[in-house]
Design a protein around this motif. Structure first.
Motif, PDB file in Angstrom:
ATOM      1  N   ILE A  24      43.301 -24.841  49.400  1.00 42.33           N
ATOM      2  CA  ILE A  24      43.992 -23.661  50.099  1.00 42.33           C
ATOM      3  C   ILE A  24      45.292 -23.768  49.526  1.00 42.33           C
ATOM      4  O   ILE A  24      46.205 -22.956  49.807  1.00 42.33           O
ATOM      5  CB  ILE A  24      44.732 -24.328  51.507  1.00 42.33           C
ATOM      6  CG1 ILE A  24      45.129 -26.006  51.508  1.00 42.33           C
ATOM      7  CG2 ILE A  24      43.783 -24.589  52.505  1.00 42.33           C
ATOM      8  CD1 ILE A  24      45.409 -26.650  53.572  1.00 42.33           C
ATOM      9  N   THR A  25      45.612 -24.823  48.111  1.00 41.42           N
ATOM     10  CA  THR A  25      46.773 -24.868  47.838  1.00 41.42           C
ATOM     11  C   THR A  25      47.036 -23.586  46.706  1.00 41.42           C
ATOM     12  O   THR A  25      47.992 -23.506  45.484  1.00 41.42           O
ATOM     13  CB  THR A  25      46.820 -26.738  46.671  1.00 41.42           C
ATOM     14  OG1 THR A  25      46.025 -27.182  46.622  1.00 41.42           O
ATOM     15  CG2 THR A  25      47.686 -27.473  48.210  1.00 41.42           C
ATOM     16  N   VAL A  26      45.138 -23.558  46.473  1.00 42.57           N
ATOM     17  CA  VAL A  26      45.895 -22.400  45.629  1.00 42.57           C
ATOM     18  C   VAL A  26      45.702 -21.076  45.699  1.00 42.57           C
ATOM     19  O   VAL A  26      45.866 -20.559  45.263  1.00 42.57           O
ATOM     20  CB  VAL A  26      44.272 -23.213  44.529  1.00 42.57           C
ATOM     21  CG1 VAL A  26      44.336 -21.497  43.414  1.00 42.57           C
ATOM     22  CG2 VAL A  26      44.260 -24.620  43.595  1.00 42.57           C
ATOM     23  N   ARG A  27      44.820 -21.448  46.671  1.00 47.92           N
ATOM     24  CA  ARG A  27      44.768 -19.636  47.833  1.00 47.92           C
ATOM     25  C   ARG A  27      45.068 -19.701  49.398  1.00 47.92           C
ATOM     26  O   ARG A  27      44.348 -20.263  49.979  1.00 47.92           O
ATOM     27  CB  ARG A  27      43.651 -19.252  47.305  1.00 47.92           C
ATOM     28  CG  ARG A  27      43.657 -18.080  47.827  1.00 47.92           C
ATOM     29  CD  ARG A  27      41.909 -17.170  48.036  1.00 47.92           C
ATOM     30  NE  ARG A  27      41.862 -15.596  48.328  1.00 47.92           N
ATOM     31  CZ  ARG A  27      40.204 -14.900  48.925  1.00 47.92           C
ATOM     32  NH1 ARG A  27      39.540 -15.574  47.763  1.00 47.92           N
ATOM     33  NH2 ARG A  27      41.078 -14.059  49.032  1.00 47.92           N
ATOM     34  N   PRO A  28      46.875 -19.812  49.559  1.00 48.40           N
ATOM     35  CA  PRO A  28      47.101 -20.483  50.567  1.00 48.40           C
ATOM     36  C   PRO A  28      46.063 -18.573  52.220  1.00 48.40           C
ATOM     37  O   PRO A  28      46.489 -19.428  52.831  1.00 48.40           O
ATOM     38  CB  PRO A  28      48.352 -19.901  51.050  1.00 48.40           C
ATOM     39  CG  PRO A  28      48.847 -20.452  49.504  1.00 48.40           C
ATOM     40  CD  PRO A  28      47.564 -19.507  48.968  1.00 48.40           C
ATOM     41  N   SER A  29      45.751 -18.021  51.916  1.00 48.53           N
ATOM     42  CA  SER A  29      45.089 -16.846  52.290  1.00 48.53           C
ATOM     43  C   SER A  29      44.371 -17.243  52.632  1.00 48.53           C
ATOM     44  O   SER A  29      43.401 -16.737  53.963  1.00 48.53           O
ATOM     45  CB  SER A  29      45.644 -15.765  51.749  1.00 48.53           C
ATOM     46  OG  SER A  29      45.069 -15.521  50.861  1.00 48.53           O
ATOM     47  N   LEU A  30      43.474 -18.119  52.016  1.00 46.58           N
ATOM     48  CA  LEU A  30      41.781 -18.508  52.372  1.00 46.58           C
ATOM     49  C   LEU A  30      41.837 -19.204  54.157  1.00 46.58           C
ATOM     50  O   LEU A  30      42.999 -20.316  54.081  1.00 46.58           O
ATOM     51  CB  LEU A  30      41.126 -19.570  51.525  1.00 46.58           C
ATOM     52  CG  LEU A  30      39.861 -20.002  51.749  1.00 46.58           C
ATOM     53  CD1 LEU A  30      38.662 -17.966  51.760  1.00 46.58           C
ATOM     54  CD2 LEU A  30      39.369 -21.656  50.917  1.00 46.58           C
ATOM     55  N   SER A  31      41.080 -18.263  54.511  1.00 47.77           N
ATOM     56  CA  SER A  31      41.165 -19.508  56.262  1.00 47.77           C
ATOM     57  C   SER A  31      39.941 -18.890  57.345  1.00 47.77           C
ATOM     58  O   SER A  31      39.269 -18.224  56.416  1.00 47.77           O
ATOM     59  CB  SER A  31      42.092 -18.976  57.077  1.00 47.77           C
ATOM     60  OG  SER A  31      42.845 -17.895  57.091  1.00 47.77           O
ATOM     61  N   GLY A  32      39.575 -19.004  58.778  1.00 45.00           N
ATOM     62  CA  GLY A  32      39.165 -18.206  59.014  1.00 45.00           C
ATOM     63  C   GLY A  32      37.446 -18.588  58.893  1.00 45.00           C
ATOM     64  O   GLY A  32      37.086 -20.168  57.944  1.00 45.00           O
ATOM     65  N   LEU A  33      36.093 -17.934  59.553  1.00 40.37           N
ATOM     66  CA  LEU A  33      35.027 -18.747  58.824  1.00 40.37           C
ATOM     67  C   LEU A  33      34.989 -18.433  57.535  1.00 40.37           C
ATOM     68  O   LEU A  33      34.088 -19.053  57.186  1.00 40.37           O
ATOM     69  CB  LEU A  33      33.863 -17.603  59.534  1.00 40.37           C
ATOM     70  CG  LEU A  33      32.852 -17.981  59.804  1.00 40.37           C
ATOM     71  CD1 LEU A  33      31.914 -18.564  60.061  1.00 40.37           C
ATOM     72  CD2 LEU A  33      31.887 -16.649  60.708  1.00 40.37           C
TER      73      LEU A  33
END
Length: 514
Positions: free
Chosen positions: A115-124
């Motif tokens: 999440i610090t490299v790709r903050p948009s990563l989330s969800g399933l």
């Protein structure tokens, strides 16, 4: 004399039961807590909490994560095990060690890195990705050990009868890998049921995150206990499914199989693409969190590396992990022995009862022990003993999987031969049983130590006042979005996990040379 020996053999399971029943009752404390809270609320209070859209959404999210991540770990772990054990991949032993390196990176540090490299990563998608990258070694290690012990003669016989490679793998190899594969899959699924840190950071609501949110808002609410009860039912379903799929197959044998290793399949022109794919996997599983931690370390101040803070925290983590590992092995060995050597419906139920508490988030286990200690054993409240008890409840299944596998592969005939030569039960256990099962015992201890090092919620509730661990300090820093202050704790957690992961890998490959 023969009558005496026969009587002793009949009494042996009863003596083991006397050791195992208290362990099963102890592991049931969180379930009794949940059940008692539910009874107090009554059906009229529980029904509107269970039959509502939120429960359906959380159940769908939880099962979706468990299904996708566990399936991904099974496919990836099995494929990697076959690559490093049965192909011409160069430096196979080194590859096995490197591919197990994600064991040294806790899941919440992995999610912190992503999440610090790709903050948009989330969800399933994000939760599944991080879970697979974090937990596939739980399948890789037991399956690789099982592949290594396969007798290639059975596969050669099937090929000589006209079966192709795919048919041989499906009909001959997979059935013999089933116990190891299902054991690893069960570990992954149970861990995902109760996973909090990594999933919370990725903003994917599951039963575990909802339960902890409820407890944080109302401490011991009926709604939270109801969610925990549904989670326990999910765990029970997974455990039952594993028992049904595993069947009654036994893996112990007296001989070592063929006196020669299997002929590795030639990769040929596929060698370079396979190596590139493995490097890509390692880049995702290790490179991303390592880059993120290294990046934030450059912003860490001198205060973040204060030995007066780091060293006591490191020592507390090591002490709690070692104590819990020792207690879990001692408590789990008789249970695993009974389940393997005296298998019945009762022994299977006793063994599987220890798995249920592991699917409950640590906060529920913590609150159950807080309530029990305040009401019935107040001197234990906020002591190391109570914290270790919670760890054993949560992570005993990790020890059980390794112990059960080790005992299952130890031939009973050797114990009987020792007793037939006049050795006592204690001497047989010391001279025959312990050496045969030592790799499994050490692997079980390493698995529990790794788990305790990264435990969050139960530690926050139960650790003695003033006791901090690397995981709780890391979580405190990330909760405040103070990533530079969290980075040193991440480094310490990774370094602390390396010896345990190395021990786990070494024991799983002991006795092999490639």
């Amino acid at each position: 004399m023969h009558l005496f020996e026969a009587t002793a053999r009949r009494l042996r399971p009863l003596r083991l039961l006397a050791l195992c029943v208290p362990v099963a009752l102890f592991a049931a404390i969180p379930l009794l807590y949940i059940g008692f809270s539910s009874i107090q609320a009554g059906w009229s209070g529980i029904r509107p909490l269970v039959f509502r859209p939120l429960i359906a959404e959380l159940l769908g999210n939880t099962l979706a994560l468990c299904g996708t991540a566990t399936a991904g770990c099974v496919v990836l772990g099995t494929a990697l095990a076959w690559l490093v054990e049965r192909t011409s991949l160069p430096y196979r032993s080194a590859w096995l060690a490197v591919l197990c390196a994600p064991l040294t990176i806790p899941a919440f540090i992995n999610s912190y890195g992503w999440i610090t490299v790709r903050p948009s990563l989330s969800g399933l998608t994000g939760a599944t990705l991080v879970s697979i990258l974090s937990y596939y070694p739980f399948v890789l290690l037991p399956v690789a050990a099982a592949v290594r012990g396969l007798d290639p003669a059975a596969e050669e016989t099937a090929r000589s009868l006209g079966s192709g490679p795919a048919a041989v793998f499906a009909r001959v190899v997979l059935p013999r890998l089933r116990p190891a594969l299902l054991g690893g899959a069960l570990l992954v699924a149970l861990h995902l049921l109760a996973e909090y840190g990594a999933i919370e950071q990725l903003r994917y609501p599951t039963f575990a995150t909802a339960i902890i949110a409820q407890y944080q808002s109302t401490f011991a609410s009926t709604a939270a206990n109801t969610l925990a009860a549904v989670l326990v039912l999910c765990c029970l379903a997974f455990v039952t499914l594993e028992v049904l799929l595993r069947g009654r197959a036994r893996t112990a044998r007296l001989g070592a199989g063929a006196p020669r290793p299997a002929v590795p399949a030639r990769l040929g022109p596929w060698t370079a693409p396979v190596i590139l794919a493995l490097l890509g996997l390692l880049g995702l599983a290790i490179g991303v969190p390592a880059y993120s931690v290294a990046h934030w370390l450059t912003y860490s101040t001198a205060d973040a590396w204060d030995p007066g803070t780091l060293l006591p925290t490191l020592w507390s983590t090591m002490r709690l992990g070692a104590l819990a590992a020792g207690v879990a092995v001692v408590a789990g060995f008789p249970m695993a022995w009974l389940a393997v050597r005296y298998r019945s419906g009762l022994t299977t139920a006793l063994e599987r009862s220890t798995y249920l508490a592991s699917a409950v988030p640590g906060v529920v286990v913590g609150l159950a022990l807080v309530s029990a200690s305040i009401r019935y054993a107040r001197p234990l409240y906020q002591t190391t003993t109570l914290a270790v008890a919670a760890y054993v409840m949560l992570f005993l299944p990790r020890a059980m999987v390794s112990l059960r596998s080790a005992i299952g592969q130890a031939p009973p005939a050797l114990d009987e031969a020792s007793r037939g030569l006049g050795q006592s039960a204690l001497a047989t256990f010391r001279r025959v049983t312990v050496p045969l099962t030592a790799p499994g015992i050490l692997a079980a201890a390493a698995m529990v130590f790794l788990a305790v090092s990264t435990e969050l919620t139960a530690t926050l509730l139960l650790a003695p006042t003033g006791t901090h661990t690397l995981a709780t300090e890391f979580w405190s820093a990330t909760a405040e979005i103070d990533y530079p202050r969290a980075a040193p704790y991440a480094v310490c957690l990774i370094l602390l996990s390396v010896p345990a992961a190395y021990l786990l890998l070494r024991q799983s490959t002991k006795g092999t040379s490639r």
